[in-house]
Scaffold this motif. Structure first.
Motif, PDB file in Angstrom:
ATOM      1  N   ARG A   1       0.847  -1.198   0.000  1.00 11.60           N
ATOM      2  CA  ARG A   1       0.000   0.000   0.000  1.00 11.60           C
ATOM      3  C   ARG A   1       0.872   1.233   0.000  1.00 11.60           C
ATOM      4  O   ARG A   1       1.729   1.403   0.865  1.00 11.60           O
ATOM      5  N   GLU A   2       0.642   2.102  -0.984  1.00 10.44           N
ATOM      6  CA  GLU A   2       1.389   3.354  -1.052  1.00 10.44           C
ATOM      7  C   GLU A   2       0.671   4.406  -0.216  1.00 10.44           C
ATOM      8  O   GLU A   2      -0.545   4.573  -0.302  1.00 10.44           O
ATOM      9  N   LEU A   3       1.443   5.114   0.594  1.00  8.50           N
ATOM     10  CA  LEU A   3       0.904   6.193   1.402  1.00  8.50           C
ATOM     11  C   LEU A   3       1.032   7.514   0.655  1.00  8.50           C
ATOM     12  O   LEU A   3       1.746   7.611  -0.344  1.00  8.50           O
ATOM     13  N   ARG A   4       0.363   8.561   1.146  1.00  5.35           N
ATOM     14  CA  ARG A   4       0.370   9.854   0.454  1.00  5.35           C
ATOM     15  C   ARG A   4       1.768  10.438   0.298  1.00  5.35           C
ATOM     16  O   ARG A   4       2.068  11.091  -0.683  1.00  5.35           O
ATOM     17  N   ASN A   5       2.630  10.203   1.277  1.00  5.59           N
ATOM     18  CA  ASN A   5       3.972  10.793   1.217  1.00  5.59           C
ATOM     19  C   ASN A   5       4.935   9.983   0.346  1.00  5.59           C
ATOM     20  O   ASN A   5       6.111  10.317   0.238  1.00  5.59           O
ATOM     21  N   GLY A   6       4.470   8.902  -0.262  1.00  7.99           N
ATOM     22  CA  GLY A   6       5.310   8.094  -1.134  1.00  7.99           C
ATOM     23  C   GLY A   6       5.891   6.863  -0.461  1.00  7.99           C
ATOM     24  O   GLY A   6       6.441   5.993  -1.131  1.00  7.99           O
ATOM     25  N   ASP A   7       5.786   6.780   0.875  1.00 10.24           N
ATOM     26  CA  ASP A   7       6.223   5.563   1.567  1.00 10.24           C
ATOM     27  C   ASP A   7       5.296   4.416   1.198  1.00 10.24           C
ATOM     28  O   ASP A   7       4.170   4.625   0.740  1.00 10.24           O
ATOM     29  N   VAL A   8       5.763   3.197   1.423  1.00 14.01           N
ATOM     30  CA  VAL A   8       4.988   2.011   1.069  1.00 14.01           C
ATOM     31  C   VAL A   8       4.938   1.068   2.258  1.00 14.01           C
ATOM     32  O   VAL A   8       5.956   0.809   2.903  1.00 14.01           O
TER      33      VAL A   8
ATOM     34  N   LEU B   1       6.047  -6.944   8.547  1.00 16.53           N
ATOM     35  CA  LEU B   1       5.215  -5.835   8.135  1.00 16.53           C
ATOM     36  C   LEU B   1       6.099  -4.603   8.205  1.00 16.53           C
ATOM     37  O   LEU B   1       6.544  -4.206   9.286  1.00 16.53           O
ATOM     38  N   LEU B   2       6.404  -4.039   7.038  1.00 18.08           N
ATOM     39  CA  LEU B   2       7.398  -2.971   6.957  1.00 18.08           C
ATOM     40  C   LEU B   2       6.825  -1.705   6.351  1.00 18.08           C
ATOM     41  O   LEU B   2       5.927  -1.754   5.517  1.00 18.08           O
ATOM     42  N   LYS B   3       7.409  -0.573   6.765  1.00 13.72           N
ATOM     43  CA  LYS B   3       7.147   0.707   6.113  1.00 13.72           C
ATOM     44  C   LYS B   3       8.426   1.061   5.375  1.00 13.72           C
ATOM     45  O   LYS B   3       9.476   1.267   5.986  1.00 13.72           O
ATOM     46  N   VAL B   4       8.350   1.084   4.054  1.00 17.83           N
ATOM     47  CA  VAL B   4       9.525   1.304   3.214  1.00 17.83           C
ATOM     48  C   VAL B   4       9.536   2.757   2.746  1.00 17.83           C
ATOM     49  O   VAL B   4       8.554   3.240   2.173  1.00 17.83           O
ATOM     50  N   ASP B   5      10.640   3.443   2.994  1.00 14.67           N
ATOM     51  CA  ASP B   5      10.849   4.814   2.514  1.00 14.67           C
ATOM     52  C   ASP B   5      11.657   4.704   1.220  1.00 14.67           C
ATOM     53  O   ASP B   5      12.851   4.414   1.245  1.00 14.67           O
ATOM     54  N   LEU B   6      11.001   4.924   0.095  1.00 15.05           N
ATOM     55  CA  LEU B   6      11.658   4.752  -1.195  1.00 15.05           C
ATOM     56  C   LEU B   6      12.638   5.879  -1.503  1.00 15.05           C
ATOM     57  O   LEU B   6      13.522   5.713  -2.341  1.00 15.05           O
ATOM     58  N   LYS B   7      12.499   7.010  -0.833  1.00 20.07           N
ATOM     59  CA  LYS B   7      13.443   8.120  -1.061  1.00 20.07           C
ATOM     60  C   LYS B   7      14.820   7.789  -0.498  1.00 20.07           C
ATOM     61  O   LYS B   7      15.839   8.078  -1.111  1.00 20.07           O
ATOM     62  N   THR B   8      14.840   7.168   0.688  1.00 21.24           N
ATOM     63  CA  THR B   8      16.117   6.845   1.328  1.00 21.24           C
ATOM     64  C   THR B   8      16.515   5.388   1.134  1.00 21.24           C
ATOM     65  O   THR B   8      17.650   5.015   1.412  1.00 21.24           O
ATOM     66  N   GLY B   9      15.569   4.552   0.701  1.00 26.72           N
ATOM     67  CA  GLY B   9      15.864   3.127   0.516  1.00 26.72           C
ATOM     68  C   GLY B   9      15.936   2.363   1.818  1.00 26.72           C
ATOM     69  O   GLY B   9      16.577   1.325   1.895  1.00 26.72           O
ATOM     70  N   THR B  10      15.258   2.864   2.859  1.00 26.59           N
ATOM     71  CA  THR B  10      15.277   2.199   4.164  1.00 26.59           C
ATOM     72  C   THR B  10      13.902   1.638   4.489  1.00 26.59           C
ATOM     73  O   THR B  10      12.889   2.065   3.927  1.00 26.59           O
ATOM     74  N   ALA B  11      13.885   0.688   5.418  1.00 24.91           N
ATOM     75  CA  ALA B  11      12.635   0.083   5.861  1.00 24.91           C
ATOM     76  C   ALA B  11      12.622   0.016   7.380  1.00 24.91           C
ATOM     77  O   ALA B  11      13.655  -0.210   8.011  1.00 24.91           O
ATOM     78  N   ALA B  12      11.440   0.211   7.959  1.00 23.04           N
ATOM     79  CA  ALA B  12      11.270   0.127   9.404  1.00 23.04           C
ATOM     80  C   ALA B  12      10.129  -0.831   9.698  1.00 23.04           C
ATOM     81  O   ALA B  12       9.103  -0.822   9.009  1.00 23.04           O
TER      82      ALA B  12
ATOM     83  N   ILE C   1      -3.071  -6.382   3.583  1.00 21.57           N
ATOM     84  CA  ILE C   1      -3.042  -5.021   4.097  1.00 21.57           C
ATOM     85  C   ILE C   1      -4.396  -4.410   3.763  1.00 21.57           C
ATOM     86  O   ILE C   1      -4.831  -4.441   2.616  1.00 21.57           O
ATOM     87  N   TYR C   2      -5.064  -3.880   4.790  1.00 18.73           N
ATOM     88  CA  TYR C   2      -6.388  -3.299   4.594  1.00 18.73           C
ATOM     89  C   TYR C   2      -6.331  -1.790   4.751  1.00 18.73           C
ATOM     90  O   TYR C   2      -6.009  -1.285   5.822  1.00 18.73           O
ATOM     91  N   PRO C   3      -6.632  -1.053   3.685  1.00 17.95           N
ATOM     92  CA  PRO C   3      -6.592   0.415   3.775  1.00 17.95           C
ATOM     93  C   PRO C   3      -7.856   0.957   4.441  1.00 17.95           C
ATOM     94  O   PRO C   3      -8.950   0.425   4.251  1.00 17.95           O
ATOM     95  N   PHE C   4      -7.687   1.999   5.225  1.00 19.29           N
ATOM     96  CA  PHE C   4      -8.775   2.737   5.833  1.00 19.29           C
ATOM     97  C   PHE C   4      -8.647   4.188   5.374  1.00 19.29           C
ATOM     98  O   PHE C   4      -7.643   4.551   4.746  1.00 19.29           O
ATOM     99  N   PRO C   5      -9.615   5.037   5.667  1.00 21.19           N
ATOM    100  CA  PRO C   5      -9.524   6.431   5.203  1.00 21.19           C
ATOM    101  C   PRO C   5      -8.230   7.105   5.613  1.00 21.19           C
ATOM    102  O   PRO C   5      -7.645   6.797   6.652  1.00 21.19           O
ATOM    103  N   GLY C   6      -7.792   8.015   4.778  1.00 18.02           N
ATOM    104  CA  GLY C   6      -6.524   8.693   5.027  1.00 18.02           C
ATOM    105  C   GLY C   6      -5.383   7.724   4.795  1.00 18.02           C
ATOM    106  O   GLY C   6      -5.416   6.913   3.893  1.00 18.02           O
ATOM    107  N   ASP C   7      -4.392   7.801   5.647  1.00 16.69           N
ATOM    108  CA  ASP C   7      -3.259   6.871   5.554  1.00 16.69           C
ATOM    109  C   ASP C   7      -3.349   5.763   6.598  1.00 16.69           C
ATOM    110  O   ASP C   7      -2.366   5.088   6.880  1.00 16.69           O
ATOM    111  N   SER C   8      -4.511   5.575   7.180  1.00 21.78           N
ATOM    112  CA  SER C   8      -4.669   4.515   8.186  1.00 21.78           C
ATOM    113  C   SER C   8      -4.702   3.153   7.494  1.00 21.78           C
ATOM    114  O   SER C   8      -5.294   2.994   6.431  1.00 21.78           O
ATOM    115  N   THR C   9      -4.033   2.189   8.109  1.00 23.68           N
ATOM    116  CA  THR C   9      -3.975   0.848   7.539  1.00 23.68           C
ATOM    117  C   THR C   9      -4.199  -0.177   8.633  1.00 23.68           C
ATOM    118  O   THR C   9      -3.689  -0.021   9.723  1.00 23.68           O
TER     119      THR C   9
END
Length: 108
Positions: A54-61, A71-82, A100-108
């Motif tokens: 799931r892509e978030l508004r800021n470009g993270d995935v 279950l990771l949050k990947v920052d494609l700008k820096t190439g890091t994952a948390a 992954i189930y999306p909810f309104p906004g960036d809630s997942t």
């Protein structure tokens, strides 16, 4: 001992099943197809069995990998994952990420 003829399905006996399967296939919803262009960013670490992205508004995935149980949050700008959560049976924990189930906004 007399031989009995073996019953073989005839076209008339098979035809209702074939027509029923064709009708059922025609009633299935059409799956939307999206053609992907060249990627704008990439993440170099491999995944083994992705079950959700799931892509978030800021470009993270947000990425769920079932085989690695991560279950990771990947920052494609820096190439890091948390890690977003950990394996377990308590609050905000998971046993097996399967989607992954999306909810309104960036809630997942």
């Amino acid at each position: 001992m007399p031989r009995r003829p073996i019953a073989r399905p005839t076209l008339l006996a098979v035809l209702p099943a074939v027509l029923g399967a064709a009708t059922l296939a025609a009633q299935q919803p059409k799956v939307p197809v999206q053609t992907l262009t060249n990627p704008e960013a990439a993440y170099d670490e491999p995944f083994t069995q992705l079950v959700g992205v799931r892509e978030l508004r800021n470009g993270d995935v947000i990425v769920a990998d079932m085989r690695d149980r991560s279950l990771l949050k990947v920052d494609l700008k820096t190439g890091t994952a948390a890690k977003l959560s950990r394996e377990g049976s308590g609050p905000t924990e998971f046993l097996f990420p399967t989607a992954i189930y999306p909810f309104p906004g960036d809630s997942t």
